[in-house]
Scaffold this active site. Structure first.
Site, PDB file in Angstrom:
ATOM      1  N   LEU A 174       0.836  -1.194   0.000  1.00  0.00           N
ATOM      2  CA  LEU A 174       0.000   0.000   0.000  1.00  0.00           C
ATOM      3  C   LEU A 174       0.870   1.242   0.000  1.00  0.00           C
ATOM      4  CD1 LEU A 174      -2.557  -1.266   2.674  1.00  0.00           C
ATOM      5  CD2 LEU A 174      -3.056  -0.875   0.243  1.00  0.00           C
ATOM      6  N   LEU A 206       0.068  16.767  -5.470  1.00  0.00           N
ATOM      7  CA  LEU A 206       0.671  16.741  -4.143  1.00  0.00           C
ATOM      8  C   LEU A 206       0.003  15.675  -3.293  1.00  0.00           C
ATOM      9  CD1 LEU A 206       0.581  20.603  -3.573  1.00  0.00           C
ATOM     10  CD2 LEU A 206       2.620  19.257  -4.143  1.00  0.00           C
ATOM     11  N   HIS A 263      13.303  31.969  21.003  1.00  0.00           N
ATOM     12  CA  HIS A 263      14.644  32.373  20.558  1.00  0.00           C
ATOM     13  C   HIS A 263      15.678  31.457  21.201  1.00  0.00           C
ATOM     14  CE1 HIS A 263      17.991  34.959  19.410  1.00  0.00           C
ATOM     15  NE2 HIS A 263      18.440  34.822  20.654  1.00  0.00           N
TER      16      HIS A 263
END
Length: 469
Positions: free
Chosen positions: A42, A323, A448
């Site tokens: 599959l 896609l 950050h």
């Protein structure tokens, strides 16, 4: 086999990303589901000979190039770095096997029946499945989803032999590192697989008929990508028409024309990557009266319905952007509609990724497309060279770019080229789904130091207030 199994609520023809996801979603909604797939595993093209194996080779080849060319910058030195191509291919195959087995497990978990064989849609939505042993089983499902996928397009004078003239399938299993690989087509597949073999040591020449590689992308992305890929060593020829070609034993000769001048290229392998076309295996559209578009794609509405009663179609077979994630979402929509839910498909914010290095990620309108709407727009850009995390990684090529509506600040498009941008795009797509603004992203705290700060800074740039440039 019981009568109940022969009259399921839903039968899906095709076990690729669209088909298997549609099957699983329908089963989750309480439908009895049969999925027909003739391959021994599959997952379809994506899992077996597309997305997954190509990314496995891209990852392996990136490691090799890092060890050979960039590790010393980090104070890491290797002696005698070499490629064990057989092991690399084995790892790729192992990754594929893990994924295909995963899909098979999901079928068992969700009680989806895998009918192993070739499915043929007949009148009145009868589906005959010819098994591997030649036996034919006839199903009478209440609903049918066609998820038959696509196949690579060939050049008439360079038909695939998968030995020297390759499709994406052959390019994933070349038994040696080519001395020279010609890639005909400068789109996603050509650039990804070309990058793999370039990193491993092949000379790679890209021949593109259009004026640019990556046609349809934002102009700034195309310009940056061409510059970076050329610097890496890809030999790129745009506006170059391939007019003829032939195999000569262990070589392939390609004849081209550009600006009226002829040029000949000779290589030991050629990858032909000029696009794909819908595959309607087991579907005689004319006999069934199934409506097709100009490119042979199955025509569907926003709920993935065809013109045939209780017959739906999804994935590459319906055209548009080819896609895997598009096919998956279409599969979900079709399954939910069949189950009675008010679902519908829309494509405006469909993301697209190119898994070169640096990666390319895009969603929404390009700058030129946005300007063509007549709206006043604003553009914000932020380079990875100004991002602390990118500097620590040594991956400072590229940028993030926002295109916004000048009047409302709504995000119209976002285009990125840089490290791991395929993973950075999702927050932008989420914002666009809710008609979010650049200010929404700009005011969101981003950790950050992270690459995601480039997204925040580019969004602030559309507002004229980037902080770190």
């Amino acid at each position: 086999m019981s009568d109940q199994n022969l009259t399921p609520d839903l039968l899906v023809i095709g076990g690729g990303p669209g088909g298997y996801v549609a099957s699983i979603r329908a089963a989750q909604l309480g439908l009895s589901v049969v999925c027909v797939e003739f391959d021994k595993t599959l997952g379809g093209v994506c899992v077996n000979v597309g997305c997954i194996p190509s990314k496995a080779l891209l990852g392996s080849s990136e490691h090799y190039e890092f060890a050979k060319k960039h590790a010393a910058e980090h104070g890491i030195r290797f002696e005698g770095v070499s490629v064990d191509l057989a092991q690399m291919m084995k790892r790729k195959d192992d990754v594929v096997a893990s994924n295909t087995k995963g899909v098979e497990f999901l079928f068992k978990k969700n009680k989806v029946t895998w009918a192993k064989g070739v499915g043929t849609l007949l009148a009145d939505n009868v589906v005959e499945v010819k098994g591997m042993d030649g036996t034919v089983t006839s199903y009478r499902p209440k609903h049918v989803i066609l998820a038959t996928g696509s196949v690579p397009m060939q050049l008439p004078y360079l038909p695939f032999d998968e030995e020297r003239v390759l499709s994406n399938i052959g390019a994933l299993r070349i038994p040696e590192i080519p001395k020279h690989l010609i890639v005909i087509g400068g789109g996603v597949i050509g650039l990804e697989l070309g990058s793999v073999w370039r990193r491993l040591g092949a000379k790679v020449t890209v021949l593109e008929y259009a004026p640019t590689i990556l046609l349809g992308n934002d102009a700034d992305i195309i310009k940056e990508a061409h510059k970076i890929f050329s610097k890496q060593g890809l030999e790129i020829h745009v506006a170059t028409k391939v007019i003829d070609g032939r195999r000569d034993r262990d070589s392939v000769i390609v004849e081209t024309e550009k600006d009226g001048a002829a040029q000949r290229f000779t290589a030991d392998y050629v990858l032909v990557s000029i696009g794909r076309k819908p595959a309607l295996t087991g579907v005689d559209a004319t006999a069934l009266g199934l409506a097709l578009g100009k490119r042979g794609e199955i025509l569907v509405d926003h709920q993935m319905r065809t013109n045939l009663p209780n017959v739906f179609a999804i994935g590459d077979a319906v055209g548009g952007k080819l896609l895997a994630h598009k096919a998956e979402e279409e599969g979900v929509i079709a399954a939910e509609v069949i189950a009675g839910k008010p679902a519908h498909m829309h494509y405006g914010n469909m993301p697209g990724i190119v898994y070169t290095w640096p990666e390319i990620a895009t969603a929404g309108l390009t700058e030129s497309e946005a300007r063509a709407t007549g709206k006043a727009i604003k553009v914000g850009k932020f380079p990875f060279s100004a991002n602390g995390r990118a500097r620590t990684m040594g991956s400072t090529d590229g940028f993030v770019k926002f295109v916004t509506d000048a009047a409302t600040d709504e995000i119209l498009g976002c285009h990125m080229i840089g490290p791991n941008v395929g993973d950075l795009l999702s927050e932008v797509v989420l914002a666009m789904e809710y008609r979010g603004t650049a200010d929404d992203i700009g005011e969101t705290v981003h950790s950050h130091p992270t690459l995601s700060e480039t997204v925040k800074e580019a969004a602030l740039g559309a507002l004229g207030r980037s902080l770190h440039i």
